[in-house]
Design a protein around this motif. Sequence first.
Motif, PDB file in Angstrom:
ATOM      1  N   GLU A  42       0.839  -1.209   0.000  1.00  0.00           N
ATOM      2  CA  GLU A  42       0.000   0.000   0.000  1.00  0.00           C
ATOM      3  C   GLU A  42       0.877   1.263   0.000  1.00  0.00           C
ATOM      4  O   GLU A  42       0.437   2.339  -0.377  1.00  0.00           O
ATOM      5  N   LYS A  43       2.101   1.135   0.493  1.00  0.00           N
ATOM      6  CA  LYS A  43       3.001   2.305   0.613  1.00  0.00           C
ATOM      7  C   LYS A  43       3.920   2.453  -0.595  1.00  0.00           C
ATOM      8  O   LYS A  43       4.368   3.541  -0.915  1.00  0.00           O
ATOM      9  N   ILE A  44       4.272   1.299  -1.177  1.00  0.00           N
ATOM     10  CA  ILE A  44       5.265   1.305  -2.247  1.00  0.00           C
ATOM     11  C   ILE A  44       4.925   0.139  -3.165  1.00  0.00           C
ATOM     12  O   ILE A  44       4.474  -0.908  -2.694  1.00  0.00           O
ATOM     13  N   ASP A  45       5.134   0.307  -4.457  1.00  0.00           N
ATOM     14  CA  ASP A  45       4.604  -0.660  -5.413  1.00  0.00           C
ATOM     15  C   ASP A  45       5.482  -1.916  -5.504  1.00  0.00           C
ATOM     16  O   ASP A  45       6.175  -2.147  -6.491  1.00  0.00           O
ATOM     17  N   LEU A  46       5.407  -2.732  -4.475  1.00  0.00           N
ATOM     18  CA  LEU A  46       6.230  -3.946  -4.406  1.00  0.00           C
ATOM     19  C   LEU A  46       5.796  -4.959  -5.445  1.00  0.00           C
ATOM     20  O   LEU A  46       4.609  -5.168  -5.678  1.00  0.00           O
ATOM     21  N   ASN A  47       6.816  -5.618  -6.018  1.00  0.00           N
ATOM     22  CA  ASN A  47       6.581  -6.811  -6.804  1.00  0.00           C
ATOM     23  C   ASN A  47       6.797  -7.986  -5.847  1.00  0.00           C
ATOM     24  O   ASN A  47       7.783  -8.010  -5.120  1.00  0.00           O
ATOM     25  N   ILE A  48       5.867  -8.934  -5.790  1.00  0.00           N
ATOM     26  CA  ILE A  48       6.045 -10.048  -4.845  1.00  0.00           C
ATOM     27  C   ILE A  48       6.482 -11.292  -5.615  1.00  0.00           C
ATOM     28  O   ILE A  48       5.741 -11.834  -6.440  1.00  0.00           O
ATOM     29  N   LEU A  49       7.730 -11.724  -5.350  1.00  0.00           N
ATOM     30  CA  LEU A  49       8.282 -12.925  -5.979  1.00  0.00           C
ATOM     31  C   LEU A  49       7.903 -14.117  -5.105  1.00  0.00           C
ATOM     32  O   LEU A  49       7.960 -14.024  -3.874  1.00  0.00           O
ATOM     33  N   LYS A  50       7.527 -15.240  -5.735  1.00  0.00           N
ATOM     34  CA  LYS A  50       7.080 -16.404  -4.956  1.00  0.00           C
ATOM     35  C   LYS A  50       7.847 -17.660  -5.368  1.00  0.00           C
ATOM     36  O   LYS A  50       8.048 -17.897  -6.560  1.00  0.00           O
ATOM     37  N   TYR A  51       8.240 -18.426  -4.382  1.00  0.00           N
ATOM     38  CA  TYR A  51       9.031 -19.640  -4.617  1.00  0.00           C
ATOM     39  C   TYR A  51       8.431 -20.787  -3.803  1.00  0.00           C
ATOM     40  O   TYR A  51       8.092 -20.612  -2.624  1.00  0.00           O
ATOM     41  N   ASP A  52       8.367 -21.977  -4.424  1.00  0.00           N
ATOM     42  CA  ASP A  52       7.684 -23.113  -3.798  1.00  0.00           C
ATOM     43  C   ASP A  52       8.464 -23.734  -2.642  1.00  0.00           C
ATOM     44  O   ASP A  52       9.694 -23.877  -2.717  1.00  0.00           O
ATOM     45  N   SER A  53       7.718 -24.135  -1.614  1.00  0.00           N
ATOM     46  CA  SER A  53       8.300 -24.968  -0.562  1.00  0.00           C
ATOM     47  C   SER A  53       8.909 -26.216  -1.215  1.00  0.00           C
ATOM     48  O   SER A  53       8.369 -26.740  -2.189  1.00  0.00           O
ATOM     49  N   GLY A  54      10.016 -26.659  -0.677  1.00  0.00           N
ATOM     50  CA  GLY A  54      10.677 -27.849  -1.216  1.00  0.00           C
ATOM     51  C   GLY A  54      11.720 -27.531  -2.269  1.00  0.00           C
ATOM     52  O   GLY A  54      12.547 -28.376  -2.613  1.00  0.00           O
ATOM     53  N   MET A  55      11.696 -26.298  -2.780  1.00  0.00           N
ATOM     54  CA  MET A  55      12.669 -25.917  -3.812  1.00  0.00           C
ATOM     55  C   MET A  55      14.071 -25.837  -3.202  1.00  0.00           C
ATOM     56  O   MET A  55      14.256 -25.302  -2.113  1.00  0.00           O
ATOM     57  N   GLU A  56      15.032 -26.429  -3.922  1.00  0.00           N
ATOM     58  CA  GLU A  56      16.412 -26.346  -3.450  1.00  0.00           C
ATOM     59  C   GLU A  56      17.007 -25.019  -3.892  1.00  0.00           C
ATOM     60  O   GLU A  56      16.927 -24.648  -5.064  1.00  0.00           O
ATOM     61  N   ASP A 156      -2.796 -26.295  17.350  1.00  0.00           N
ATOM     62  CA  ASP A 156      -3.467 -26.604  16.087  1.00  0.00           C
ATOM     63  C   ASP A 156      -2.818 -25.759  15.000  1.00  0.00           C
ATOM     64  O   ASP A 156      -3.132 -24.574  14.828  1.00  0.00           O
ATOM     65  N   ILE A 157      -1.893 -26.377  14.312  1.00  0.00           N
ATOM     66  CA  ILE A 157      -1.177 -25.643  13.256  1.00  0.00           C
ATOM     67  C   ILE A 157      -1.380 -26.348  11.917  1.00  0.00           C
ATOM     68  O   ILE A 157      -1.785 -27.504  11.860  1.00  0.00           O
ATOM     69  N   ASP A 158      -1.063 -25.623  10.878  1.00  0.00           N
ATOM     70  CA  ASP A 158      -1.164 -26.147   9.537  1.00  0.00           C
ATOM     71  C   ASP A 158       0.225 -26.050   8.919  1.00  0.00           C
ATOM     72  O   ASP A 158       0.770 -24.948   8.807  1.00  0.00           O
ATOM     73  N   SER A 159       0.800 -27.176   8.590  1.00  0.00           N
ATOM     74  CA  SER A 159       2.118 -27.158   7.946  1.00  0.00           C
ATOM     75  C   SER A 159       2.014 -27.895   6.623  1.00  0.00           C
ATOM     76  O   SER A 159       1.791 -29.104   6.601  1.00  0.00           O
ATOM     77  N   LYS A 160       2.117 -27.163   5.550  1.00  0.00           N
ATOM     78  CA  LYS A 160       2.013 -27.786   4.223  1.00  0.00           C
ATOM     79  C   LYS A 160       2.764 -26.919   3.208  1.00  0.00           C
ATOM     80  O   LYS A 160       3.092 -25.763   3.500  1.00  0.00           O
ATOM     81  N   PRO A 161       3.029 -27.467   2.031  1.00  0.00           N
ATOM     82  CA  PRO A 161       3.769 -26.668   1.046  1.00  0.00           C
ATOM     83  C   PRO A 161       3.080 -25.332   0.757  1.00  0.00           C
ATOM     84  O   PRO A 161       1.852 -25.268   0.653  1.00  0.00           O
ATOM     85  N   GLY A 162       3.889 -24.292   0.698  1.00  0.00           N
ATOM     86  CA  GLY A 162       3.365 -22.953   0.416  1.00  0.00           C
ATOM     87  C   GLY A 162       4.348 -22.214  -0.472  1.00  0.00           C
ATOM     88  O   GLY A 162       5.092 -22.830  -1.242  1.00  0.00           O
ATOM     89  N   LYS A 163       4.350 -20.896  -0.347  1.00  0.00           N
ATOM     90  CA  LYS A 163       5.230 -20.072  -1.189  1.00  0.00           C
ATOM     91  C   LYS A 163       6.062 -19.143  -0.304  1.00  0.00           C
ATOM     92  O   LYS A 163       5.488 -18.365   0.484  1.00  0.00           O
ATOM     93  N   LEU A 164       7.357 -19.216  -0.464  1.00  0.00           N
ATOM     94  CA  LEU A 164       8.225 -18.206   0.156  1.00  0.00           C
ATOM     95  C   LEU A 164       8.078 -16.927  -0.662  1.00  0.00           C
ATOM     96  O   LEU A 164       8.148 -16.970  -1.900  1.00  0.00           O
TER      97      LEU A 164
END
Length: 439
Positions: A42-56, A156-164
Motif C-alpha cells: 500500500e506504501k510502495i509498489d512492491l513486486n512479490i516474488l514467490k518460490y515453492d516450498s521444497g525448492m532447493e 493446532d497448526i497447519d504445515s504444508k507446502p506454500g510459497k516463500l
Amino acid sequence: MNKYSLPYNSMDAMWELIERLFPINRTLVNDGYLESLEIIREKIDLNILKYDSGMEVWDWIIPNAWNVREAYIKDSSGNILVDFDNNNLHLAAYSIRFSGKLTKSELLKHIWTLPGQPDAIPYRTLYYKTDDWKFCIAHNDLRLFNDSEAYDVCIDIDSKPGKLCIGEYYLPGKTEKEILITSYLCHPSLANDNLSGVAVAVEIMKNLAAIDNRRYSYRLLVVPESIGAITYLATHEDQLHKIVGGYVLTCCGDDGIVTYKKTYSGNSIIDKAAVHVLKNKYQDSSFNEYDFWPNGSDEQKYNAPGVRLDVGSFMRTPYSEFAEYHTSKDNLSFISKEKLFDTLDSILRTLYVIDNDEILNNNYKGEPFLSKHGIYQSTDLKKPDKQSICYIQRVLMMELDGLNSLLDIADKWNYSFDDVYDVSREFLKSGLVRIVESK
Ligand code: ZN
C-alpha cells in the motif's frame, strides 16, 4: 542524484507502518508474511516474488508454510493459562501439531523462559526441526503451574507446502549498476528487530523515488531472513554482477547510537561512504564502526564465498547487545520515531555520497590560471583557512588527476563530501576537468 531534503512526515509514515505490522504472526513462509507484504505494498509498489516450498536453493531447501489456528495451555478447570491469541511469541515458530494432557514436569520440557528477565516472553523458533513443539512464556508465569494438576495442551497448526515470498521494488537509474537495500520481515511482534529495518528501508525507497538524476539503480528486497536472501541470490545468479553493494537494515529504532557493520572486504565504496557520512554527521564520534563479523543477518549471505557482494549493515545497538533482543520487551515502546528518522537520514546521506562520487581527470598541465576559468581565487593565502572555498579549490587543483574519487579526496583532506563535491562542480563546468569514471 539531486540532494534530498528529508520530509518530516517520513517519521509518521514509518511509525504507522510499524504499528500496523507489529501484531501480525509472521514466519519464514506463512499467511502473515504475505499479509505484511501486502500492507507494505500500500506504501510502495512492491513486486512479490514467490518460490515453492521444497525448492532447493543452493545448499538449502525452502520450508513448508506454517500457520497457527490456535495454541493454548489450559488448567484442569478450563482456565487458559497461555494463549497464542494474546501474544504470538508464545508458540515457537514451526512447532509441530500437538494435543494432549501433560503433568507439570512433562509440560516444562516444552516451555522456554528467560530466568534472567522474568517478565519477558522469549522469541524462539524451531526452524528445520520436525519433531518438537515449545511454548515461550514469562518466567514469572511458571507460578501458574502446580505439581498436582494435568494441563491440556492444544497446538493446532497447519504445515504444508506454500510459497516463500520476497517483496522487491526496483528504481531504475542512469546505469544498470545497482545498490541493494534490504531487510527481513519474518519476526512476529518484534519492533526493533525487525520491523524498524523494514520501515526505514521502505522510506528510503520512497525518498529515492522522489529524487531526480539517480546515477545508480536501487533495489529493495524484503525477505524472510537467511532463506529469503539465499533464495534471491540462488535464483538471480546471472543478475548479481550488476550489484555494486548495499546495506542490510536492522535494529534501526532503539535509543543507542548508530552502528555501521562493514562489508567482508571492508574497504569498498559501501564502507567508505557510510563511515565518511557518520564521521561528518556525528562530529563527536558518537557512532560505532565495526569490522565485519561472521554471524549476523543477511550480510553473511551476501558477503559469503561464491557471492562476495559488498553488503554492509546499518543498525543502532547491535542485535546481540541489547537485553530486549528476541523478547516481548522489543516492542513499540522500545523504539522511537526520532531514532528511526535519524537512522533514515544517515543512510540517505550515505546513498547521496555513493550516487555522486566520481573520479575527475585534469585537462590542464601545471597550475591552471583559475580566475581565467571563472573560478574565484583569493589573493591572501598567508594564513589559509582550510575550510575556505579558496583552499578547497587549491586542493582540488592538486588532486583532480584521474586517480582518486571525490570521496577519497574528501577523506584525505578532512572535508565533508558535500564541500568537495560543490567546488568540483566549478572545475567541471569550466572544462578544466572531465569525468573519467562513474563507479
Ligand atoms: Zn532476529
